[in-house]
Design an enzyme around this catalytic site. Structure first.
Site, short mmCIF file in Angstrom:
data_model
loop_
_atom_site.label_atom_id
_atom_site.label_comp_id
_atom_site.label_asym_id
_atom_site.label_seq_id
_atom_site.Cartn_x
_atom_site.Cartn_y
_atom_site.Cartn_z
N CYS A 109 1.75 -3.70 -7.26
CA CYS A 109 1.69 -3.15 -5.91
C CYS A 109 2.64 -1.98 -5.68
O CYS A 109 2.35 -1.11 -4.86
CB CYS A 109 1.96 -4.26 -4.88
SG CYS A 109 0.67 -5.52 -4.83
N LYS A 169 -9.50 1.68 -4.39
CA LYS A 169 -8.45 2.43 -3.70
C LYS A 169 -8.69 3.93 -3.81
O LYS A 169 -9.06 4.43 -4.87
CB LYS A 169 -7.08 2.07 -4.28
CG LYS A 169 -6.70 0.61 -4.06
CD LYS A 169 -5.33 0.27 -4.62
CE LYS A 169 -4.96 -1.17 -4.30
NZ LYS A 169 -3.60 -1.52 -4.83
N CYS A 178 7.99 -4.01 -4.45
CA CYS A 178 7.02 -4.81 -3.69
C CYS A 178 7.74 -5.92 -2.93
O CYS A 178 8.95 -6.13 -3.09
CB CYS A 178 5.96 -5.39 -4.63
SG CYS A 178 6.56 -6.77 -5.64
N ARG A 208 -10.08 0.10 0.26
CA ARG A 208 -8.87 -0.23 1.03
C ARG A 208 -8.39 0.99 1.84
O ARG A 208 -9.07 2.01 1.92
CB ARG A 208 -7.76 -0.68 0.07
CG ARG A 208 -8.15 -1.88 -0.82
CD ARG A 208 -8.02 -3.20 -0.11
NE ARG A 208 -8.23 -4.35 -0.98
CZ ARG A 208 -7.26 -5.02 -1.62
NH1 ARG A 208 -6.00 -4.63 -1.53
NH2 ARG A 208 -7.55 -6.08 -2.34
N CYS A 226 5.49 -9.25 -10.08
CA CYS A 226 4.43 -9.67 -10.99
C CYS A 226 3.72 -8.44 -11.51
O CYS A 226 3.97 -7.33 -11.04
CB CYS A 226 3.47 -10.62 -10.28
SG CYS A 226 2.23 -9.77 -9.26
N LYS A 238 -11.22 -4.82 -5.65
CA LYS A 238 -10.72 -3.84 -4.69
C LYS A 238 -10.94 -2.42 -5.20
O LYS A 238 -11.07 -2.18 -6.40
CB LYS A 238 -9.23 -4.08 -4.42
CG LYS A 238 -8.35 -4.01 -5.65
CD LYS A 238 -6.94 -4.46 -5.31
CE LYS A 238 -6.08 -4.58 -6.57
NZ LYS A 238 -4.75 -5.12 -6.28
N ARG A 279 -2.34 -6.99 7.10
CA ARG A 279 -2.15 -5.57 6.77
C ARG A 279 -3.13 -4.76 7.60
O ARG A 279 -4.31 -5.10 7.69
CB ARG A 279 -2.40 -5.36 5.28
CG ARG A 279 -2.18 -3.95 4.78
CD ARG A 279 -2.50 -3.86 3.30
NE ARG A 279 -1.63 -4.75 2.53
CZ ARG A 279 -2.03 -5.41 1.45
NH1 ARG A 279 -3.28 -5.32 1.01
NH2 ARG A 279 -1.19 -6.18 0.79
N CYS A 329 5.02 -13.85 -1.29
CA CYS A 329 3.87 -13.53 -2.13
C CYS A 329 3.59 -14.67 -3.11
O CYS A 329 4.46 -15.03 -3.90
CB CYS A 329 4.08 -12.23 -2.90
SG CYS A 329 2.68 -11.81 -3.97
#
Length: 564
Positions: free
Chosen positions: A477, A210, A428, A144, A473, A208, A74, A434
């Site tokens: 995302c 964001k 996603c 991110r 899941c 993470k 990414r 994934c």
């Protein structure tokens, strides 16, 4: 009382020599297509994940072969803005160095590659670097990719908001030279030299982080779903500051009640010149206060819940050395993209193209990848990736407008009628790549949306946009918990159905039915659409309707209401 045991990732980070680990040695090993277990965590900080083709997993196991490992890389592209020259290199890499031969636009305004053999990783990163692109901090326990409203119409305000998105992205980058050493053949640190991470420390963040910058009335970046969000406040078309929001996040874990999605809290107004001070204060508080024992409870949203809003706000003000002012009143509106041509205040044209699932690939009758390549060869403006997985050909002069439109139509990028709901909906990647996916998303979502559209036609509500989102899941995302209709994978062919988020993204949804298949999902929506068609108020959105009539309770406090 003894301190809680740190998670395994904390050990990996602390022993990694600032994200080096044994990545370089693993890259040179051709005995396996994989990296070591510890390095699989560290490579995320460099922008990529190790994956394998789950469609082939059992077959390869029977043949006594290791899984067909590959990598998803990414990029870091603040605000989603890149030049046509950069796009041509992005396209070349996808065509020549990945097995998917495609580009995937993400829900965070960047692109990613799937199906990268280990041997091609370094070549790809060096190719991106030649065009001033990189993948550092695109993943991992760091800040991110910073999102920004792509606003193609109000060009001056967009530039001012984009300036802060880019500045935040650059300021929050890790200082380690590991990325340059491993991937760009930069000189190694001498044994006598020391290296420090002034913002992150030796173990970086607990999880993470964001960031997003919104420009009202648009909320295409879903600002409240981010750890840190800025809502632009303008006076006479000049940016004067932001309403700061913090503590959002989508991920949760099925069946674990202590985990939940959450929308950010409003902290107040800050002046533009104080942006970096407040961003550092929020992020370093999360660094110091965040949960490093349980990664499922390690996001900023849990830190604020556990410490309390008032205590967290006071600590932010103390670190920033500036107090929040009362938040400014703004209208938060549509989260979708406006497709087709729009003319900006600068008399430049901007073309927003719908890319289903964000997947840019040549297919029979729809040569999307070739079309964007041909446009990039002649385009003099920029490309802007959106948070809805679409792309804007921005800054087109009158003289070039027809040629770009002709290319877009010729390659199937323009001309297809997109329903109001499909145009607001995202999914996603999920299967087959994934490793966290429990069910399909991207591959199944277009077919599912066909059935949603048929139900809307049946009940004569096709004109009404409904935000529908699907993930394989509960990591979230595609931000499913902020969708009017959210579908979260539970098992192959089975999803949890969530209802009741606001159209504008200012209220979460709540689980309505658990672990159901397509027929049950459509049956439930058929019944609810029938009621909505007859009982809705003028201008009432579907998410607001199901809350008002008592189909689902409103989630006002996620910690209290989401699992109630």
């Amino acid at each position: 009382m003894s301190e809680p045991k740190l998670s395994a990732n904390e050990r990996i980070k602390s022993h990694s020599q600032h994200l080096r680990g044994t990545i370089k040695q693993g890259l040179a090993t051709d005995v396996t297509g994989a990296f070591s277990e510890d390095d699989q965590q560290l490579i995320k900080f460099h922008g990529f994940y190790q994956q394998d083709d789950r469609d082939l997993r059992n077959e390869r196991k029977e043949q006594k072969l290791e899984p067909l490992y590959s990598f998803m890389l990414r990029a870091r592209v603040p605000g989603g803005v890149c030049t046509p020259q950069q796009w041509l290199e992005v396209d070349r890499i996808a065509s020549e160095l990945t097995t998917s031969n495609s580009i995937r636009l993400t829900t965070r305004q960047t692109f990613q590659y799937h199906g990268i053999p280990k041997r091609n990783l370094k070549t790809i990163i060096q190719g991106l670097d030649r065009k001033a692109l990189d993948s550092i901090a695109a993943c991992g326990d760091v800040n991110r990719n910073v999102m920004c409203n792509p606003n193609p119409v109000q060009s001056k305000l967009h530039q001012q908001a984009y300036y802060w998105a880019k500045k935040l992205s650059d300021h929050m980058l890790p200082h380690t030279k590991a990325y340059a050493e491993i991937w760009l053949d930069d000189e190694k640190l001498l044994s006598t030299e020391t290296e420090a991470e002034p913002l992150y420390g030796d173990t970086y963040l607990p999880r993470k982080f964001k960031m997003a910058v919104a420009v009202p009335p648009d909320n295409d970046v879903d600002v409240y779903t981010n750890d840190f969000g800025l809502i632009a406040i303008a006076e006479n078309d000049e940016l004067v500051g932001f309403n700061l929001v913090a503590g959002g996040g989508m991920g949760s874990t099925h069946g674990e009640m202590e985990t939940f999605p959450r929308l950010a809290d409003d902290f107040g107004f800050i002046r533009a010149e104080d942006t970096i001070k407040f961003a550092e204060a929020v992020m370093t508080l999360q660094r110091d206060w965040g949960n490093r024992s349980n990664r499922k409870r390690a996001r900023l949203k849990y830190t604020i819940v556990d410490r309390g809003f008032a205590a967290f706000k006071a600590a932010v003000e103390n670190r920033a050395g500036v107090k929040f002012q009362p938040k400014r009143e703004v209208v938060i509106g549509d989260r979708g993209d406006c497709y087709g041509w729009a003319k900006g205040v600068d008399n430049q044209w901007h073309l927003t193209l719908f890319i289903e699932g964000g997947r840019i690939k040549d297919l029979p009758g729809k040569t999307l990848q070739t079309g964007l390549r041909e446009i990039a060869k002649i385009h003099q403006g920029d490309f802007r990736m959106t948070a809805n997985q679409n792309i804007i050909i921005a800054g087109v002069a009158d003289a070039a407008k027809q040629q770009i439109e002709d290319l877009a139509r010729q390659h199937g990028l323009l001309g297809e009628v997109i329903s109001a709901s499909r145009g607001h909906s995202i999914a996603c990647v999920a299967l087959p790549t994934c490793p966290l996916a429990m069910a399909e998303a991207e591959r199944y979502f277009p077919e599912f949306m066909d059935k949603i559209e048929a139900l809307q036609q049946k009940h004569r509500i096709a004109e009404q946009p409904i935000v529908v989102r699907m993930t394989g899941c509960p990591n979230g995302c595609a931000r499913p918990f902020a969708a009017e209709i959210g579908l979260v994978g539970k098992a192959p062919g089975r999803y949890n159905l969530y209802l009741g988020a606001s159209f504008e993204g200012t209220r979460l949804n709540k689980m309505y039915r658990e672990n159901i298949q397509e027929a049950e999902i459509l049956s439930e929506l058929d019944r609810l659409f029938a009621r909505y068609a007859v009982e809705r108020n003028a201008g009432e959105h579907f998410g607001d309707f199901v809350v008002r009539v008592g189909v689902i309770k409103a989630v006002l406090d996620a910690a209290r209401d989401f699992h109630d």
